[in-house]
Design a protein around this motif. Structure first.
Motif, PDB file in Angstrom:
ATOM      1  N   ALA A 214      70.629   4.275  53.620  1.00  0.00           N
ATOM      2  CA  ALA A 214      71.939   4.814  53.236  1.00  0.00           C
ATOM      3  C   ALA A 214      72.148   4.701  51.738  1.00  0.00           C
ATOM      4  CB  ALA A 214      73.043   4.078  53.990  1.00  0.00           C
ATOM      5  N   ASP A 215      71.764   3.569  51.168  1.00  0.00           N
ATOM      6  CA  ASP A 215      71.911   3.383  49.720  1.00  0.00           C
ATOM      7  C   ASP A 215      71.063   4.383  48.937  1.00  0.00           C
ATOM      8  OD1 ASP A 215      73.679   0.955  49.203  1.00  0.00           O
ATOM      9  OD2 ASP A 215      72.295   0.159  50.687  1.00  0.00           O
ATOM     10  N   GLU A 216      69.877   4.686  49.462  1.00  0.00           N
ATOM     11  CA  GLU A 216      69.023   5.668  48.791  1.00  0.00           C
ATOM     12  C   GLU A 216      69.712   7.024  48.702  1.00  0.00           C
ATOM     13  OE1 GLU A 216      65.148   5.924  50.534  1.00  0.00           O
ATOM     14  OE2 GLU A 216      64.909   3.750  50.634  1.00  0.00           O
ATOM     15  N   TYR A 217      70.338   7.439  49.794  1.00  0.00           N
ATOM     16  CA  TYR A 217      71.036   8.723  49.780  1.00  0.00           C
ATOM     17  C   TYR A 217      72.254   8.692  48.866  1.00  0.00           C
ATOM     18  CZ  TYR A 217      68.296  10.598  53.680  1.00  0.00           C
ATOM     19  OH  TYR A 217      67.276  11.088  54.468  1.00  0.00           O
ATOM     20  N   LEU A 218      72.925   7.551  48.801  1.00  0.00           N
ATOM     21  CA  LEU A 218      74.161   7.469  48.024  1.00  0.00           C
ATOM     22  C   LEU A 218      73.906   7.261  46.533  1.00  0.00           C
ATOM     23  CD1 LEU A 218      76.393   5.410  50.490  1.00  0.00           C
ATOM     24  CD2 LEU A 218      76.348   7.882  50.104  1.00  0.00           C
ATOM     25  N   LYS A 219      72.658   7.166  46.144  1.00  0.00           N
ATOM     26  CA  LYS A 219      72.325   7.082  44.715  1.00  0.00           C
ATOM     27  C   LYS A 219      72.278   8.457  44.061  1.00  0.00           C
ATOM     28  CE  LYS A 219      69.606   2.810  45.039  1.00  0.00           C
ATOM     29  NZ  LYS A 219      68.226   2.230  44.995  1.00  0.00           N
ATOM     30  N   GLN A 220      72.317   9.514  44.886  1.00  0.00           N
ATOM     31  CA  GLN A 220      72.161  10.869  44.368  1.00  0.00           C
ATOM     32  C   GLN A 220      73.498  11.605  44.362  1.00  0.00           C
ATOM     33  OE1 GLN A 220      69.124  11.698  43.248  1.00  0.00           O
ATOM     34  NE2 GLN A 220      68.403   9.689  43.964  1.00  0.00           N
ATOM     35  N   PRO A 221      73.802  12.346  43.307  1.00  0.00           N
ATOM     36  CA  PRO A 221      74.989  13.212  43.345  1.00  0.00           C
ATOM     37  C   PRO A 221      74.767  14.347  44.335  1.00  0.00           C
ATOM     38  CG  PRO A 221      73.703  13.655  41.376  1.00  0.00           C
ATOM     39  CD  PRO A 221      73.067  12.473  42.033  1.00  0.00           C
ATOM     40  N   TRP A 222      75.859  14.897  44.853  1.00  0.00           N
ATOM     41  CA  TRP A 222      75.752  16.047  45.745  1.00  0.00           C
ATOM     42  C   TRP A 222      75.795  17.307  44.889  1.00  0.00           C
ATOM     43  CZ3 TRP A 222      79.941  17.659  49.882  1.00  0.00           C
ATOM     44  CH2 TRP A 222      79.503  18.808  50.545  1.00  0.00           C
ATOM     45  N   GLU A 223      74.626  17.910  44.725  1.00  0.00           N
ATOM     46  CA  GLU A 223      74.487  19.174  44.018  1.00  0.00           C
ATOM     47  C   GLU A 223      74.057  20.237  45.015  1.00  0.00           C
ATOM     48  OE1 GLU A 223      73.099  17.794  39.607  1.00  0.00           O
ATOM     49  OE2 GLU A 223      71.560  17.743  41.172  1.00  0.00           O
ATOM     50  N   THR A 224      74.254  21.490  44.683  1.00  0.00           N
ATOM     51  CA  THR A 224      73.844  22.548  45.613  1.00  0.00           C
ATOM     52  C   THR A 224      72.323  22.601  45.722  1.00  0.00           C
ATOM     53  OG1 THR A 224      73.982  24.162  43.819  1.00  0.00           O
ATOM     54  CG2 THR A 224      75.888  23.968  45.278  1.00  0.00           C
ATOM     55  N   LEU A 225      71.859  22.934  46.917  1.00  0.00           N
ATOM     56  CA  LEU A 225      70.418  23.021  47.173  1.00  0.00           C
ATOM     57  C   LEU A 225      69.784  24.122  46.336  1.00  0.00           C
ATOM     58  CD1 LEU A 225      68.025  22.045  48.945  1.00  0.00           C
ATOM     59  CD2 LEU A 225      68.729  23.753  50.632  1.00  0.00           C
ATOM     60  N   TYR A 226      70.474  25.250  46.248  1.00  0.00           N
ATOM     61  CA  TYR A 226      70.014  26.376  45.447  1.00  0.00           C
ATOM     62  C   TYR A 226      71.046  26.659  44.351  1.00  0.00           C
ATOM     63  CZ  TYR A 226      67.222  26.934  49.693  1.00  0.00           C
ATOM     64  OH  TYR A 226      66.394  26.707  50.761  1.00  0.00           O
ATOM     65  N   ASP A 227      70.757  27.599  43.498  1.00  0.00           N
ATOM     66  CA  ASP A 227      71.684  27.996  42.448  1.00  0.00           C
ATOM     67  C   ASP A 227      73.025  28.378  43.077  1.00  0.00           C
ATOM     68  OD1 ASP A 227      73.131  29.152  40.390  1.00  0.00           O
ATOM     69  OD2 ASP A 227      71.555  30.543  39.786  1.00  0.00           O
ATOM     70  N   ILE A 228      74.092  27.744  42.631  1.00  0.00           N
ATOM     71  CA  ILE A 228      75.406  27.978  43.232  1.00  0.00           C
ATOM     72  C   ILE A 228      75.831  29.442  43.112  1.00  0.00           C
ATOM     73  CG2 ILE A 228      76.767  27.422  41.173  1.00  0.00           C
ATOM     74  CD1 ILE A 228      78.718  25.941  43.091  1.00  0.00           C
ATOM     75  N   ASN A 229      75.337  30.132  42.103  1.00  0.00           N
ATOM     76  CA  ASN A 229      75.689  31.546  41.932  1.00  0.00           C
ATOM     77  C   ASN A 229      75.084  32.420  43.032  1.00  0.00           C
ATOM     78  OD1 ASN A 229      77.204  31.236  39.484  1.00  0.00           O
ATOM     79  ND2 ASN A 229      75.255  30.928  38.408  1.00  0.00           N
ATOM     80  N   SER A 230      74.099  31.891  43.733  1.00  0.00           N
ATOM     81  CA  SER A 230      73.492  32.648  44.837  1.00  0.00           C
ATOM     82  C   SER A 230      74.278  32.481  46.134  1.00  0.00           C
ATOM     83  CB  SER A 230      72.048  32.198  45.057  1.00  0.00           C
ATOM     84  OG  SER A 230      71.992  30.888  45.628  1.00  0.00           O
ATOM     85  N   TYR A 231      75.276  31.594  46.144  1.00  0.00           N
ATOM     86  CA  TYR A 231      76.061  31.342  47.350  1.00  0.00           C
ATOM     87  C   TYR A 231      77.173  32.389  47.475  1.00  0.00           C
ATOM     88  CZ  TYR A 231      73.866  26.710  48.006  1.00  0.00           C
ATOM     89  OH  TYR A 231      72.981  25.677  48.226  1.00  0.00           O
ATOM     90  N   THR A 232      76.762  33.605  47.650  1.00  0.00           N
ATOM     91  CA  THR A 232      77.711  34.713  47.667  1.00  0.00           C
ATOM     92  C   THR A 232      78.425  34.863  49.010  1.00  0.00           C
ATOM     93  OG1 THR A 232      75.864  36.185  48.220  1.00  0.00           O
ATOM     94  CG2 THR A 232      76.479  36.007  45.893  1.00  0.00           C
ATOM     95  N   GLU A 233      78.029  34.098  50.008  1.00  0.00           N
ATOM     96  CA  GLU A 233      78.661  34.158  51.324  1.00  0.00           C
ATOM     97  C   GLU A 233      79.901  33.278  51.422  1.00  0.00           C
ATOM     98  OE1 GLU A 233      74.476  35.258  51.356  1.00  0.00           O
ATOM     99  OE2 GLU A 233      75.505  33.409  50.727  1.00  0.00           O
ATOM    100  N   SER A 234      80.234  32.538  50.366  1.00  0.00           N
ATOM    101  CA  SER A 234      81.390  31.644  50.360  1.00  0.00           C
ATOM    102  C   SER A 234      82.282  31.945  49.159  1.00  0.00           C
ATOM    103  CB  SER A 234      80.931  30.181  50.361  1.00  0.00           C
ATOM    104  OG  SER A 234      79.882  29.972  49.442  1.00  0.00           O
ATOM    105  N   ASP A 319      85.095  28.334  54.525  1.00  0.00           N
ATOM    106  CA  ASP A 319      84.636  29.364  53.585  1.00  0.00           C
ATOM    107  C   ASP A 319      84.126  28.775  52.274  1.00  0.00           C
ATOM    108  OD1 ASP A 319      85.441  31.964  54.955  1.00  0.00           O
ATOM    109  OD2 ASP A 319      87.314  30.841  55.031  1.00  0.00           O
ATOM    110  N   SER A 320      83.996  27.471  52.198  1.00  0.00           N
ATOM    111  CA  SER A 320      83.695  26.786  50.941  1.00  0.00           C
ATOM    112  C   SER A 320      82.211  26.809  50.595  1.00  0.00           C
ATOM    113  CB  SER A 320      84.163  25.328  51.029  1.00  0.00           C
ATOM    114  OG  SER A 320      83.441  24.639  52.044  1.00  0.00           O
ATOM    115  N   LYS A 321      81.920  26.617  49.315  1.00  0.00           N
ATOM    116  CA  LYS A 321      80.539  26.421  48.872  1.00  0.00           C
ATOM    117  C   LYS A 321      79.959  25.174  49.536  1.00  0.00           C
ATOM    118  CE  LYS A 321      80.626  29.648  45.564  1.00  0.00           C
ATOM    119  NZ  LYS A 321      80.238  31.006  45.952  1.00  0.00           N
ATOM    120  N   GLU A 322      80.823  24.163  49.744  1.00  0.00           N
ATOM    121  CA  GLU A 322      80.348  22.900  50.332  1.00  0.00           C
ATOM    122  C   GLU A 322      79.855  23.091  51.754  1.00  0.00           C
ATOM    123  OE1 GLU A 322      82.696  21.630  46.816  1.00  0.00           O
ATOM    124  OE2 GLU A 322      82.955  23.172  48.367  1.00  0.00           O
ATOM    125  N   ILE A 323      80.582  23.900  52.540  1.00  0.00           N
ATOM    126  CA  ILE A 323      80.129  24.083  53.924  1.00  0.00           C
ATOM    127  C   ILE A 323      78.850  24.908  53.948  1.00  0.00           C
ATOM    128  CG2 ILE A 323      81.303  26.211  54.652  1.00  0.00           C
ATOM    129  CD1 ILE A 323      81.214  22.945  56.659  1.00  0.00           C
TER     130      ILE A 323
END
Length: 550
Positions: A214-234, A319-323
């Motif tokens: 759990a600590d290993e995962y929480l050491k990383q910021p939550w960034e988008t997997l791909y370029d956020i500009n490609s998330y045109t569905e949200s 409808d969010s980028k996060e979802i």
């Protein structure tokens, strides 16, 4: 002459062989799966499969659909569509009117208090010194497909339930499970269980908890997997329809998880980010290895629930980028799990079904911004309105015991002391409650119980009404009208946005294909039971989905 004798002998040989009784064909021990993995994705709308399809990889959702059988028109057939109710209905093959889980929390009219679906003070926590393990499935009144598998095999084979939420691990695993495990966040950061199942944690769980994953995962910021500009569905990332983490000014990427965890209940923040699904997958793999699932003579069952999708949906909306990012990442977790099952169990030796416990509504304020009818109800204002009704017609504002889950519970003794009948008071409240802005229908319990509703929203209401446990008046709000904060999404209704979910079957015993026929979520349990050649759960009223089975 020799030819003639040989012919006679051959004739008698064939004749004698034909007179022998038929010997039964040898049945392969591998016809049934060695392991069944039931996957419930919390708050997954069906359209997440189609909306994000172009950005999914080939080995997750697409593999299940390509090589399995997808039901495109599957729905929940009751109200309320909540987590505990959904998981229970999937595994029991029946609805709340039979299985008794009528919410996550509900008002207990016998104990005169709100209760939680799996709380049980008869048991203690296994794994740490918190109260998080004082749980059991005793409020679930029927058996599950996992119970029936254990019974059919004379309690041989193993059943393990896993979910970050306790209710999502406990209820699917049933009454006879070998264990159920859930995540205790806060300052603990451990997978725990209940003494209902175990006296102590197995070594593999202790080792996993000590691994600091759990600590290993929480050491990383939550960034988008791909370029956020490609998330045109949200919709755009910076908007006014999403809740923020404590410590954030805007609900936008990147989310600085290492610095936010301290203000967001420490380890509990992993539940609310995609890493929670990866963490759950890691634990599921450890369970398969540690319990040697799929390696014995009998069929084992892993009931696996993914809940981070629900936390993200509630906070940021559908409808969010996060979802979108959460589902793109979950697709990779799913691929990882399937590859692990291929290697560990063997491609032909396991069966998977994937579904959801409910879907979710789009944020009403977002819908209003694009001119679609939607709204919010105030629980306090509606409660005041109901008291005004009873004051006007009966000169008392002390007739209501509780209002929760869109149900009104009346004070029966108080009403009867006034020489009134509960039916009359309930009918008067219902007739006036439907006049309240945002309320679409209001029915008394008697009307629901005696009504004959073959389909539609009232049929869903009836299937969710439990005569012993439910309230005296049941309410249905307008579509996309919710009791919830004005940012983020929720669920609970009988409308399509809450009921339409994926059902995909894959693996041993399953055909390839898809169907647009209407199916109910309660059809999963009898279908899996039939595949395993076991008795249905004892409350089942679902039907076998014949077209998915070989």
């Amino acid at each position: 002459m020799n030819f003639f004798i040989k012919s006679i002998l051959l004739f008698f040989t064939v004749y004698i062989s034909s007179c022998k009784p038929n010997t039964p064909k040898q049945i392969s021990k591998n016809q049934k799966p060695k392991l069944v993995v039931g996957i419930v994705v919390d708050q997954m709308r069906y359209d997440y499969l189609t909306r994000f399809e172009d950005k999914y990889g080939e080995g997750g959702f697409k593999r299940l659909i390509r090589e399995g059988f997808s039901l495109e028109n599957a729905h929940f057939n009751y109200i309320p569509t909540y987590t505990a109710v959904g998981h229970t209905s999937v595994y029991t093959g029946t609805t709340p009117d039979h299985h008794g889980i009528i919410g996550n929390h509900w008002y207990d009219k016998f104990e005169k208090k709100m209760i939680y679906c799996v709380d049980d003070n008869n048991y203690k926590t296994i794994g740490n010194d918190s109260k998080g393990g004082k749980k059991s499935p005793y409020r679930m009144l029927t058996t599950t497909v996992t119970d029936q598998l254990r019974l059919a095999q004379n309690m041989m084979g193993k059943t393990i339930g896993i979910g970050i939420k306790d209710r999502s691990a406990i209820l699917p695993a049933g009454h006879t499970a070998n264990a159920a495990y859930w995540f205790d966040g806060g300052s603990k950061g451990q997978w725990i269980s209940s003494s209902f199942y175990l006296d102590k944690l197995p070594d593999w769980v202790i080792e996993f908890n000590a691994s600091e994953k759990a600590d290993e995962y929480l050491k990383q910021p939550w960034e988008t997997l791909y370029d956020i500009n490609s998330y045109t569905e949200s919709i755009q990332d910076d908007n006014n329809f999403e809740q923020v983490f404590k410590g954030e000014n805007k609900p936008i990427f990147p989310h600085d998880i290492p610095n936010l965890r301290g203000q967001n209940n420490n380890y509990s923040i992993i539940k609310a980010i995609p890493a929670g699904n990866s963490f759950t997958t890691d634990f599921a793999k450890a369970a398969i290895i540690g319990e040697e699932l799929g390696k014995g003579e009998f069929t084992d069952f892993l009931a696996l629930s993914y809940s981070s999708t629900d936390y993200v949906g509630h906070q940021f909306g559908v409808d969010s980028k996060e979802i979108q990012d959460t589902y793109l990442r979950f697709d990779k977790d799913l691929e990882s799990l399937l590859l692990f099952l291929d290697e560990r169990i063997g491609q032909d030796n396991y069966t998977v079904f994937l579904t959801a416990d409910h879907a979710a509504v789009q944020v009403p304020n977002y819908l209003k911004s694009v001119k679609i009818p939607a709204n919010y109800l105030s629980a306090d204002k509606f409660s005041d309105y109901v008291n005004q009704i009873t004051k006007k017609y009966f000169n008392s504002d002390d007739f209501v015991e509780n209002i929760s889950n869109l149900q009104i519970f009346l004070k029966k003794e108080t009403i009867e002391k006034k020489k009134l009948t509960v039916d009359h008071v309930a009918k008067t409240i219902a007739e006036n409650a439907v006049l309240y802005q945002g309320i679409y229908k209001a029915l008394t319990a008697k009307e629901v119980l005696n009504g004959s509703f073959k389909k539609g929203i009232l049929n869903n209401l009836k299937n969710g009404y439990n005569q012993k446990l439910s309230g005296d008046i049941l309410l249905v709000p307008n579509p996309s009208t919710i009791i919830y904060p004005k940012k983020g999404s929720t669920h609970g209704s009988g409308y399509s946005y809450d009921t339409h979910v994926p059902i995909i079957f894959y693996g041993n015993g399953i055909l390839k294909g898809s169907s647009k026929k209407a199916y109910k979520i309660t059809d999963i349990a009898p279908t899996i039971s039939n595949l395993l050649r076991i008795e249905f759960p004892n409350g089942t009223n679902g039907e076998i989905i014949e077209e998915v089975l070989k």
